[in-house]
Design an enzyme around this catalytic site. Structure first.
Site, PDB file in Angstrom:
ATOM      1  N   SER A   1      22.175 -23.665  37.007  1.00 39.06           N
ATOM      2  CA  SER A   1      21.592 -23.581  38.354  1.00 39.06           C
ATOM      3  C   SER A   1      22.481 -24.181  39.430  1.00 39.06           C
ATOM      4  O   SER A   1      22.356 -23.820  40.608  1.00 39.06           O
ATOM      5  CB  SER A   1      20.226 -24.271  38.366  1.00 39.06           C
ATOM      6  OG  SER A   1      20.333 -25.617  37.919  1.00 39.06           O
TER       7      SER A   1
ATOM      8  N   HIS B   1      19.875 -30.774  42.373  1.00 37.63           N
ATOM      9  CA  HIS B   1      20.571 -29.624  42.943  1.00 37.63           C
ATOM     10  C   HIS B   1      21.083 -29.916  44.351  1.00 37.63           C
ATOM     11  O   HIS B   1      20.381 -30.542  45.152  1.00 37.63           O
ATOM     12  CB  HIS B   1      19.643 -28.405  42.960  1.00 37.63           C
ATOM     13  CG  HIS B   1      19.198 -27.997  41.599  1.00 37.63           C
ATOM     14  ND1 HIS B   1      17.984 -28.367  41.068  1.00 37.63           N
ATOM     15  CD2 HIS B   1      19.834 -27.269  40.645  1.00 37.63           C
ATOM     16  CE1 HIS B   1      17.879 -27.872  39.838  1.00 37.63           C
ATOM     17  NE2 HIS B   1      18.984 -27.214  39.565  1.00 37.63           N
TER      18      HIS B   1
ATOM     19  N   ASP C   1      14.825 -32.826  44.504  1.00 38.11           N
ATOM     20  CA  ASP C   1      14.710 -33.011  43.057  1.00 38.11           C
ATOM     21  C   ASP C   1      15.782 -33.931  42.501  1.00 38.11           C
ATOM     22  O   ASP C   1      15.728 -34.335  41.342  1.00 38.11           O
ATOM     23  CB  ASP C   1      14.743 -31.661  42.325  1.00 38.11           C
ATOM     24  CG  ASP C   1      16.041 -30.886  42.543  1.00 38.11           C
ATOM     25  OD1 ASP C   1      17.000 -31.443  43.122  1.00 38.11           O
ATOM     26  OD2 ASP C   1      16.093 -29.709  42.129  1.00 38.11           O
TER      27      ASP C   1
ATOM     28  N   GLY D   1      18.683 -22.788  34.530  1.00 36.77           N
ATOM     29  CA  GLY D   1      18.112 -23.170  33.247  1.00 36.77           C
ATOM     30  C   GLY D   1      19.020 -22.935  32.062  1.00 36.77           C
ATOM     31  O   GLY D   1      18.645 -23.242  30.923  1.00 36.77           O
TER      32      GLY D   1
ATOM     33  N   ASN E   1      21.986 -28.999  31.351  1.00 40.04           N
ATOM     34  CA  ASN E   1      20.627 -28.802  30.842  1.00 40.04           C
ATOM     35  C   ASN E   1      20.493 -29.253  29.393  1.00 40.04           C
ATOM     36  O   ASN E   1      19.404 -29.665  28.972  1.00 40.04           O
ATOM     37  CB  ASN E   1      20.230 -27.325  30.974  1.00 40.04           C
ATOM     38  CG  ASN E   1      19.951 -26.934  32.414  1.00 40.04           C
ATOM     39  OD1 ASN E   1      19.297 -27.662  33.142  1.00 40.04           O
ATOM     40  ND2 ASN E   1      20.466 -25.790  32.830  1.00 40.04           N
TER      41      ASN E   1
END
Length: 202
Positions: free
Chosen positions: A30, A181, A178, A67, A95
């Site tokens: 991402s 990102h 978050d 993801g 991830n």
């Protein structure tokens, strides 16, 4: 008529001598995909702007998938490599770390991706982009995760970006809410970091 014939021959020759456009593939998760920002604001698009400004004949391909894990990247790499790739920037593993996946598995997946790229295109230039994980996974896991990327770079003789988010982590102006990102401004910082490694290769 003769002059037209000579012109057509000359034009055909120039076309034959024109270098074909090369490609730069950013293969990642991402972060590369640009989650939370417009695709035109994500760092691959910003790299394309830099490439164009430098007058370089490269097309930048955003191969980011939100993801994506290293295992997922390994599953889709053969499909991606159907197109000729000249420069390959690998940004995967974050991830895996967030999920606490066994690091030996992550490292093996990344190595297999590198091997497949080299096997398909022996002259490809590869850059490895490192990641970090939160300390809540334990000091030992965090330490081993961070060292995995330098190890892979050394074992494969690759240029390394030690930590792609190094200059923006913890900065609210550069990171989305978050904490994972980048914002559009953060992507601009990442683009500068990548360009330092990428430009000399082009």
């Amino acid at each position: 008529m003769r002059s037209l014939f000579i012109f057509l021959i000359a034009f055909t020759f120039v076309q034959a001598q024109s270098p074909e456009q090369k490609s730069i593939l950013f293969f990642g998760d991402s972060i590369t995909a640009g989650l939370g920002v417009d695709k035109s604001q994500a760092f691959p698009a910003l790299i394309q702007q830099k490439v164009d400004s430098a007058g370089l004949n490269y097309e930048v391909i955003n191969g980011g998938l939100s993801g994506e894990t290293s295992a997922g990247g390994l599953r889709r790499i053969d499909w991606v490599l159907q197109r000729k790739i000249d420069v390959f920037v690998l940004e995967l593993g974050g991830n895996d770390g967030l999920r606490g996946i066994e690091l030996s598995s992550t490292k093996d997946n990344l190595q297999q991706i590198i091997d497949k790229v080299k096997s398909k295109y022996p002259d490809v230039q590869i850059i490895l982009a490192g990641m970090q994980v939160p300390p809540n996974l334990g000091q030992e896991y965090t330490r081993q995760f961070e060292s995995m990327y330098p190890e892979l770079a050394e074992e494969n003789g690759l240029p390394l970006i030690p930590m792609i988010l190094d200059k923006i982590g913890g900065n609210e102006d550069l990171m989305q809410s978050d904490g994972i990102h980048p914002t559009p401004k953060g992507h601009r910082v990442i683009a500068e970091t990548i360009w330092e490694k990428l430009e000399p290769l082009l």
